[in-house]
Design a protein around this motif. Structure first.
Motif, mmCIF file in Angstrom:
data_model
loop_
_atom_site.group_PDB
_atom_site.id
_atom_site.type_symbol
_atom_site.label_atom_id
_atom_site.label_comp_id
_atom_site.label_asym_id
_atom_site.label_seq_id
_atom_site.Cartn_x
_atom_site.Cartn_y
_atom_site.Cartn_z
ATOM 1 N N ARG A 242 0.661 -1.366 -0.064
ATOM 2 C CA ARG A 242 -0.003 0.157 0.059
ATOM 3 C C ARG A 242 0.875 1.229 -0.039
ATOM 4 N NH1 ARG A 242 -3.695 -3.056 3.226
ATOM 5 N NH2 ARG A 242 -5.772 -3.018 2.054
ATOM 6 N N ILE A 243 1.887 1.167 0.903
ATOM 7 C CA ILE A 243 2.876 2.292 0.778
ATOM 8 C C ILE A 243 3.601 2.417 -0.190
ATOM 9 C CG2 ILE A 243 4.901 3.227 1.965
ATOM 10 C CD1 ILE A 243 3.747 1.790 4.537
ATOM 11 N N VAL A 244 4.137 1.397 -0.858
ATOM 12 C CA VAL A 244 4.843 1.517 -2.123
ATOM 13 C C VAL A 244 4.199 2.026 -3.213
ATOM 14 C CG1 VAL A 244 6.128 0.137 -3.805
ATOM 15 C CG2 VAL A 244 6.660 -0.225 -1.321
ATOM 16 N N GLY A 245 2.712 1.328 -3.512
ATOM 17 C CA GLY A 245 1.944 1.619 -4.718
ATOM 18 C C GLY A 245 1.564 2.946 -4.707
ATOM 19 N N GLU A 246 1.421 3.652 -3.619
ATOM 20 C CA GLU A 246 0.772 5.073 -3.534
ATOM 21 C C GLU A 246 1.990 5.976 -3.698
ATOM 22 O OE1 GLU A 246 -1.115 8.171 -0.165
ATOM 23 O OE2 GLU A 246 -0.902 6.067 0.396
ATOM 24 N N ARG A 247 3.329 5.573 -3.097
ATOM 25 C CA ARG A 247 4.175 6.567 -3.433
ATOM 26 C C ARG A 247 4.757 6.680 -4.884
ATOM 27 N NH1 ARG A 247 7.460 6.660 2.412
ATOM 28 N NH2 ARG A 247 8.795 8.055 1.200
ATOM 29 N N VAL A 248 4.597 5.355 -5.498
ATOM 30 C CA VAL A 248 5.246 5.287 -6.937
ATOM 31 C C VAL A 248 4.044 6.274 -7.789
ATOM 32 C CG1 VAL A 248 5.525 3.803 -8.682
ATOM 33 C CG2 VAL A 248 6.433 3.478 -6.597
ATOM 34 N N ALA A 249 2.890 5.765 -7.542
ATOM 35 C CA ALA A 249 1.780 6.545 -8.194
ATOM 36 C C ALA A 249 1.589 7.695 -8.075
ATOM 37 C CB ALA A 249 0.458 6.016 -7.893
ATOM 38 N N ARG A 250 2.135 8.285 -6.922
ATOM 39 C CA ARG A 250 1.905 9.900 -6.814
ATOM 40 C C ARG A 250 2.949 10.629 -7.722
ATOM 41 N NH1 ARG A 250 3.817 10.818 -0.976
ATOM 42 N NH2 ARG A 250 1.978 9.342 -0.614
ATOM 43 N N ARG A 251 4.141 9.866 -8.303
ATOM 44 C CA ARG A 251 5.041 10.388 -9.151
ATOM 45 C C ARG A 251 4.708 9.845 -10.506
ATOM 46 N NH1 ARG A 251 9.085 6.876 -10.193
ATOM 47 N NH2 ARG A 251 9.783 5.406 -8.835
ATOM 48 N N PHE A 252 3.797 9.090 -10.771
ATOM 49 C CA PHE A 252 3.156 8.369 -11.965
ATOM 50 C C PHE A 252 4.200 7.421 -12.362
ATOM 51 C CE2 PHE A 252 1.424 13.011 -11.689
ATOM 52 C CZ PHE A 252 -0.151 12.564 -11.896
ATOM 53 N N GLY A 253 4.719 6.997 -11.605
ATOM 54 C CA GLY A 253 5.609 5.624 -11.986
ATOM 55 C C GLY A 253 4.767 4.192 -12.174
ATOM 56 N N LYS A 254 5.238 3.326 -12.382
ATOM 57 C CA LYS A 254 4.574 1.935 -12.427
ATOM 58 C C LYS A 254 5.105 0.837 -11.463
ATOM 59 C CE LYS A 254 5.383 -0.193 -16.444
ATOM 60 N NZ LYS A 254 5.287 -0.438 -17.636
ATOM 61 N N SER A 255 4.011 0.430 -10.788
ATOM 62 C CA SER A 255 4.441 -0.622 -9.723
ATOM 63 C C SER A 255 4.144 -1.912 -10.189
ATOM 64 C CB SER A 255 4.060 -0.071 -8.431
ATOM 65 O OG SER A 255 2.566 0.068 -8.370
ATOM 66 N N ILE A 256 4.936 -2.885 -9.745
ATOM 67 C CA ILE A 256 4.521 -4.414 -10.079
ATOM 68 C C ILE A 256 4.672 -4.871 -8.470
ATOM 69 C CG2 ILE A 256 5.217 -6.556 -10.899
ATOM 70 C CD1 ILE A 256 7.218 -4.857 -12.978
ATOM 71 N N LEU A 257 3.423 -5.161 -7.926
ATOM 72 C CA LEU A 257 3.128 -5.595 -6.495
ATOM 73 C C LEU A 257 2.934 -6.943 -6.409
ATOM 74 C CD1 LEU A 257 1.141 -2.304 -5.221
ATOM 75 C CD2 LEU A 257 3.815 -2.595 -5.196
ATOM 76 N N GLU A 258 3.843 -7.678 -5.708
ATOM 77 C CA GLU A 258 3.401 -8.981 -5.351
ATOM 78 C C GLU A 258 3.367 -9.053 -3.643
ATOM 79 O OE1 GLU A 258 2.574 -11.228 -7.484
ATOM 80 O OE2 GLU A 258 3.640 -10.752 -9.326
ATOM 81 N N LEU A 259 2.153 -9.164 -3.194
ATOM 82 C CA LEU A 259 1.818 -8.940 -1.875
ATOM 83 C C LEU A 259 1.303 -10.268 -1.407
ATOM 84 C CD1 LEU A 259 0.283 -5.462 -2.324
ATOM 85 C CD2 LEU A 259 2.907 -6.064 -1.999
ATOM 86 N N GLY A 260 0.551 -10.055 -0.113
ATOM 87 C CA GLY A 260 -0.176 -10.944 0.424
ATOM 88 C C GLY A 260 -0.803 -12.301 -0.272
#
Length: 520
Positions: A242-260
């Motif tokens: 949640r932290i990573v996705g929000e912060r990357v999105a804030r600068r319009f980057g792309k996140s690949i998230l593999e979580l729970g």
């Protein structure tokens, strides 16, 4: 027998890691096998991480000019170096994480496999030719390198997850900055040394193409927040995602998230129970329940419940727990005391929710006080509530009973996570429904096997609170590139799309003769 401390040092030296990289630093590294200190590494700072990103960006600008098949040659050489180092690196994985020997070796084999896959991929970074409505035009889609790829990996697969990302990123023309888990930095340093050997053989690899940065949250934050890192791949908890996705999105980057992953298997009346028993045992207890794809919920039809669960209780009571490097134990230690405390808290909550707990106690004779060996827990629950809807990274298997297949699917999908799932059945109507759009809502849906053990050829990842990212095979490579659509006019007129007319008088001689049609 060689002590874990001495053996770790011997392995690191054999793999080419300078002693200065694993001794004398500010961060202590312990083996979960005994709790002993096996290394001391120096953490990076946010400033040194930013500098590493700068080098990686410069490396990207040079690497993207190298043709794809040549980039694939670097990855092929990396695969060769991993083959040569498989025994040593696999052993180091077991020492640093506590995996059984075959799992440590299997993780390195997974790295080799993805290198093979990516080498072939380097000649198949295909775009499309698209039909256009305009005469004398061609429209096409291309894929271009994205830039610096930030990889944040977890302790449970300390090297394989990096390779899923890095092998693809390299052939796609990207550079990589890798922040491994602060619990498992030694294997990352070993991989860095192995990569350096491949790069030396390749020749001409730009400095900074692959960099390891060590540290905790502040180092990860520097990687996540840097606009020069257009792609961030992060593996870990949902809270972290949640932290990573929000912060990357804030600068319009792309996140690949593999979580729970709160993964379930459904056992139907038509299931082969012997097959199911073997699959369930590995999926739930392998890696001491510390896989993102570990089986955590077992949903069993009431007609076969007693027969299957009775045998499972026997397996849980007799499976050997201990040091998997020194003995033939199949269940090794939890990574640390925090993991043990989390397991005990979940079991206490399960009891309060009406669950019957079999196992779960600490196995004192398996290791010293600093090591955390526990007997896997089988928990029979009256309903899906309490800790059952949360992921606990430990060998806990919650067992639920169902009567109707619709009820089983509702239980399967009735948690926030959506990584992996499976069904044991020979009734094809139930099988087909499970893998249909009306069935499992997970990114992975297996039949007559457990939810773990994904192969590199398929895209890996899940839905809902698992993050929605995809790594490894299939077309996961597209996440490491940027898409570009191009239209080429090879005629002498300028027709508009959608039939729009925009006629302009061209009086000036320099504009030529006649009317002009321009695209709105």
């Amino acid at each position: 027998m060689t002590s874990p401390v001495a053996e770790t040092r011997e392995l690191l030296e054999a793999l080419g890691v300078p002693a200065s990289r694993f001794s004398g630093g500010n961060r202590i590294v312990r083996t979960p096998l005994t709790g002993e200190i096996i290394g001391r590494v120096q953490d990076d700072t946010p400033e040194s991480t930013t500098a590493a990103i700068g080098k990686a960006h410069a490396a990207f600008e040079a690497w993207r000019k190298v043709p794809g098949p040549q980039r694939g040659e670097l990855v092929r050489l990396l695969g060769e170096e991993l083959r040569a180092a498989k025994t040593e690196l696999g052993r180091l994985v077991s020492l640093e994480v506590g995996k059984i020997v075959s799992e440590g070796l299997g993780e390195v084999q997974e790295m080799i496999d993805i290198c093979d896959f990516a080498t072939g991929l380097s000649r198949q970074l295909y775009g499309l030719t698209i039909a256009t409505e305009r005469g004398d035009h061609r429209m096409m889609e291309q894929w271009h390198p994205a830039g610096v790829v930030g990889v944040i990996s977890a302790f449970n697969f300390p090297v394989a997850v990096w390779s899923w990302n890095a092998a693809l990123a390299f052939v796609c023309g990207d550079s990589v900055v890798w922040k491994p888990s602060e619990k498992t930095p030694l294997t990352a340093l070993a991989v860095e040394a192995i990569f350096d050997k491949a790069a030396k053989r390749f020749g001409g690899v730009p400095d900074g193409l692959m960099t390891v940065v060590l540290g905790a949250r502040e180092v990860g934050a520097a990687l996540v927040d840097d606009a020069r890192v257009p792609v961030v791949s992060a593996t870990g908890s949902t809270a972290m995602g949640r932290i990573v996705g929000e912060r990357v999105a804030r600068r319009f980057g792309k996140s690949i998230l593999e979580l729970g992953g709160n993964n379930a298997s459904i056992v139907t009346p038509s299931a082969d129970l012997d097959l199911a028993l073997r699959a369930i045992a590995f999926a739930a207890m392998g890696t001491a329940g510390q896989r993102c794809t570990s089986l955590r919920r077992l949903i069993v039809h009431e007609s076969v419940y007693d027969a299957l669960v009775g045998k499972l209780r026997q397996v849980y009571a007799t499976i050997k727990v201990g040091n998997p490097v020194a003995t033939d134990a199949l269940v090794g230690p939890l990574i640390d005391g925090q993991a043990y405390e989390g397991m005990q808290k979940a079991l206490d909550e399960a009891k309060k929710a009406g669950g019957t707990v079999h196992g779960g106690a600490r196995v004192a004779e398996a290791g010293p006080a600093e090591a955390y060996y526990v007997r896997p827990a089988l928990v029979e629950m009256p309903e899906q509530k309490g800790p059952v809807v949360h992921e606990t990274f430990a060998p806990i298997l919650y067992v639920l009973k169902y009567g109707d297949f619709d009820e089983a699917l509702a239980l399967q999908n009735g948690v926030p996570q959506g990584l992996s799932s499976s069904i044991f059945a020979t009734d094809m109507r139930e099988v087909e429904r499970f893998v249909s759009g009306q069935g499992s809502d997970c990114g992975i849906a297996n039949v007559n096997m457990g939810p773990s053990g994904a192969e590199i050829g398929g895209a890996f990842g899940g839905e809902k609170e698992t993050g929605g990212g995809r790594e490894s095979g299939s077309d996961a490579w597209k996440a490491y590139m940027r898409r570009q659509t191009s239209a080429i006019n090879y005629g002498r007129t300028l027709p508009l799309a959608q039939g729009v007319k925009f006629d302009v008088e061209a009086d000036a001689p320099s504009h030529g003769d006649g009317a002009m049609e321009a695209d709105a």
